[in-house]
Motif scaffolding. Structure first.
Motif, mmCIF file in Angstrom:
data_model
loop_
_atom_site.group_PDB
_atom_site.id
_atom_site.type_symbol
_atom_site.label_atom_id
_atom_site.label_comp_id
_atom_site.label_asym_id
_atom_site.label_seq_id
_atom_site.Cartn_x
_atom_site.Cartn_y
_atom_site.Cartn_z
ATOM 1 N N GLN A 125 0.815 -1.206 0.000
ATOM 2 C CA GLN A 125 0.000 0.000 0.000
ATOM 3 C C GLN A 125 0.858 1.269 0.000
ATOM 4 O OE1 GLN A 125 -2.705 -0.331 3.310
ATOM 5 N NE2 GLN A 125 -4.013 -1.807 2.258
ATOM 6 N N ASN A 126 2.134 1.116 0.390
ATOM 7 C CA ASN A 126 3.034 2.264 0.413
ATOM 8 C C ASN A 126 4.017 2.249 -0.751
ATOM 9 O OD1 ASN A 126 1.979 3.377 2.794
ATOM 10 N ND2 ASN A 126 3.224 2.014 4.056
ATOM 11 N N SER A 127 3.722 1.456 -1.780
ATOM 12 C CA SER A 127 4.648 1.337 -2.906
ATOM 13 C C SER A 127 4.837 2.675 -3.622
ATOM 14 C CB SER A 127 4.149 0.276 -3.890
ATOM 15 O OG SER A 127 2.853 0.597 -4.365
ATOM 16 N N HIS A 128 3.801 3.530 -3.609
ATOM 17 C CA HIS A 128 3.928 4.841 -4.254
ATOM 18 C C HIS A 128 4.986 5.693 -3.548
ATOM 19 C CE1 HIS A 128 0.959 5.201 -1.043
ATOM 20 N NE2 HIS A 128 1.232 6.484 -0.981
ATOM 21 N N LEU A 159 8.727 15.677 -13.669
ATOM 22 C CA LEU A 159 8.020 14.418 -13.411
ATOM 23 C C LEU A 159 6.550 14.659 -13.072
ATOM 24 C CD1 LEU A 159 10.695 12.582 -11.187
ATOM 25 C CD2 LEU A 159 10.242 12.233 -13.624
ATOM 26 N N GLY A 160 6.127 15.930 -13.126
ATOM 27 C CA GLY A 160 4.746 16.263 -12.815
ATOM 28 C C GLY A 160 4.483 16.461 -11.341
ATOM 29 N N LEU A 161 5.538 16.693 -10.552
ATOM 30 C CA LEU A 161 5.400 16.885 -9.106
ATOM 31 C C LEU A 161 5.762 18.328 -8.763
ATOM 32 C CD1 LEU A 161 7.145 13.574 -7.951
ATOM 33 C CD2 LEU A 161 4.689 14.010 -8.148
ATOM 34 N N GLU A 163 5.781 21.765 -6.142
ATOM 35 C CA GLU A 163 5.875 22.106 -4.720
ATOM 36 C C GLU A 163 4.613 22.760 -4.180
ATOM 37 O OE1 GLU A 163 8.605 25.186 -6.810
ATOM 38 O OE2 GLU A 163 7.522 23.343 -7.335
ATOM 39 N N THR A 164 3.769 23.292 -5.082
ATOM 40 C CA THR A 164 2.522 23.940 -4.656
ATOM 41 C C THR A 164 1.359 22.964 -4.530
ATOM 42 O OG1 THR A 164 2.059 24.469 -6.966
ATOM 43 C CG2 THR A 164 3.192 26.158 -5.650
ATOM 44 N N ASP A 165 1.576 21.724 -4.969
ATOM 45 C CA ASP A 165 0.495 20.722 -4.970
ATOM 46 C C ASP A 165 0.327 20.129 -3.571
ATOM 47 O OD1 ASP A 165 -1.395 18.814 -5.489
ATOM 48 O OD2 ASP A 165 -0.345 17.918 -7.196
ATOM 49 N N GLU A 166 -0.802 20.411 -2.943
ATOM 50 C CA GLU A 166 -1.080 19.897 -1.599
ATOM 51 C C GLU A 166 -2.066 18.745 -1.620
ATOM 52 O OE1 GLU A 166 -2.359 23.119 0.821
ATOM 53 O OE2 GLU A 166 -0.461 24.232 0.674
ATOM 54 N N SER A 167 -2.541 18.366 -2.804
ATOM 55 C CA SER A 167 -3.536 17.293 -2.880
ATOM 56 C C SER A 167 -3.281 16.394 -4.087
ATOM 57 C CB SER A 167 -4.954 17.871 -2.938
ATOM 58 O OG SER A 167 -5.064 18.785 -4.026
ATOM 59 N N HIS A 168 -2.032 15.946 -4.220
ATOM 60 C CA HIS A 168 -1.694 15.005 -5.293
ATOM 61 C C HIS A 168 -2.506 13.726 -5.088
ATOM 62 C CE1 HIS A 168 0.737 12.062 -7.542
ATOM 63 N NE2 HIS A 168 1.139 13.086 -8.263
ATOM 64 N N PRO A 169 -3.072 13.143 -6.137
ATOM 65 C CA PRO A 169 -3.944 11.970 -5.982
ATOM 66 C C PRO A 169 -3.269 10.761 -5.338
ATOM 67 C CG PRO A 169 -3.387 12.358 -8.303
ATOM 68 C CD PRO A 169 -2.976 13.571 -7.551
ATOM 69 N N LEU A 171 0.355 11.057 -3.713
ATOM 70 C CA LEU A 171 1.306 11.458 -2.670
ATOM 71 C C LEU A 171 0.760 12.507 -1.712
ATOM 72 C CD1 LEU A 171 4.473 11.706 -4.954
ATOM 73 C CD2 LEU A 171 4.008 9.924 -3.241
ATOM 74 N N GLY A 172 -0.368 13.103 -2.038
ATOM 75 C CA GLY A 172 -0.917 14.131 -1.162
ATOM 76 C C GLY A 172 -0.109 15.421 -1.278
ATOM 77 N N ASN A 173 0.331 15.955 -0.138
ATOM 78 C CA ASN A 173 1.128 17.179 -0.110
ATOM 79 C C ASN A 173 2.563 16.854 -0.545
ATOM 80 O OD1 ASN A 173 2.848 19.355 0.828
ATOM 81 N ND2 ASN A 173 1.100 20.070 2.033
ATOM 82 N N ILE A 174 2.973 17.368 -1.711
ATOM 83 C CA ILE A 174 4.278 17.002 -2.275
ATOM 84 C C ILE A 174 5.424 17.524 -1.403
ATOM 85 C CG2 ILE A 174 5.784 17.133 -4.289
ATOM 86 C CD1 ILE A 174 3.312 15.465 -4.729
#
Length: 235
Positions: A125-128, A159-161, A163-169, A171-174
Motif C-alpha cells: 500500500q506504500n509502494s507509491h 516528473l509532474g510533481l 511544490e505547490t500541490d497539496e492534494s496530489h492523488p 502522494l498528497g502534499n508534495i
C-alpha cells in the motif's frame, strides 16, 4: 544476583531483570519502526525505558547493546547511530538543520535480502512512497550526492510533481512527502551562506547511502542509461 561490568562500573541486576529490560527496548523499537515510518529513534527514549526503575549509570548502554544484537539475530534489523552533519568542504560556515542531540539517535535498516523483504515485509500500500523515494534519491545521486532545492524542484516538476500541490492523488502534499524523506534520513537538508543569501541544499543521508539501497539506485540508473543509448542508436 548477577553483576555485569560496563566501562569499569559494576551493574548489580539479575539476569531476569536485565532480559526483561532488553525485551522491553526491543518491543519499543519494533513499535516505533511502524509508528513513525522509519524515522530515527532517539537514544534518550530508549534510555528512559531503562532508567524509569533503575538508576545505574552504565545500565542503559548494556541493555541497548543487547537489544541491538537481538534485533539483528532475531528480527533481521540493524541499528546504526545517526551521523552528525559533516562540515562542507566548500563552506565551513553552513548552517545544518541537524542538532547535536540528533547524533544520539538510531536509524533502523533491514538486513533481509531484497526479495525476502519485498515478499514478507514491504507494505504494498506504500509502494507509491517507495517509488517517490527512489526517484528523489536517484536525482540527488546523479547530481553527485548534493543538489540545491531549486534544482531538485526543477527535476521533480519535469516528473509532474509541483511544490505547490497539496492534494496530489497519490502522494498528497508534495512538499510534505519530500520533508518525510528528510525525517526518515534518506536526505539531509542544509543551508549554505553565499553572496546572494542562504541557499538550501539536499544531500544523501544514511538510508540513501546504505549499501543495498545505493547499489539498487546505481543499477536502476545504469539500466536507464543503457535504454537511452539503445534508443539513440535505433533512431
Amino acid at each position: 544476583m548477577a553483576t555485569y561490568h560496563e566501562d569499569s562500573s559494576q551493574i548489580d541486576i539479575s539476569k531476569e531483570e536485565k532480559d526483561k529490560l532488553v525485551a522491553e527496548v526491543v518491543r519499543y523499537i519494533l513499535f516505533k519502526i511502524h509508528q513513525t515510518s522509519g524515522c530515527p529513534i532517539k537514544r534518550d527514549e530508549l534510555t528512559q525505558l531503562v532508567t524509569k526503575n533503575y538508576r545505574q549509570r552504565a545500565l542503559p548502554s548494556l541493555v541497548i547493546n543487547e537489544a541491538r544484537e537481538k534485533l539483528s539475530s532475531i528480527f533481521g534489523y540493524e541499528m546504526k547511530e545517526l551521523q552528525r552533519a559533516r562540515p562542507s568542504s566548500t563552506n565551513q560556515g553552513r548552517l545544518s538543520q541537524q542538532s547535536t542531540a540528533e547524533a544520539k539517535s538510531y536509524v533502523i535498516f533491514s538486513q533481509l535480502p531484497a526479495d525476502a523483504y519485498r515478499n514478507y515485509i514491504e507494505d504494498t500500500q506504500n509502494s507509491h512512497l517507495t517509488g517517490f523515494t527512489f526517484a528523489v534519491v536517484s536525482i540527488v545521486h546523479l547530481e553527485g550526492g548534493k543538489i540545491s532545492e531549486e534544482n531538485l524542484w526543477h527535476h521533480l516538476r519535469r516528473l509532474g510533481l509541483f511544490e505547490t500541490d497539496e492534494s496530489h492523488p497519490v502522494l498528497g502534499n508534495i512538499k510534505q512527502a519530500l520533508e518525510t524523506l528528510v525525517q526518515q534520513r534518506y536526505l539531509q537538508k542544509n543551508k549554505v551562506n553565499g553572496p546572494e543569501g542562504n541557499t538550501l541544499f539536499y544531500e544523501l543521508a544514511e538510508r540513501a547511502l546504505d549499501g543495498p539501497v545505493s547499489q539498487r539506485v546505481r543499477e536502476h540508473i545504469s539500466q536507464i542509461v543503457k535504454k537511452d543509448a539503445a534508443s539513440t542508436e535505433i533512431d
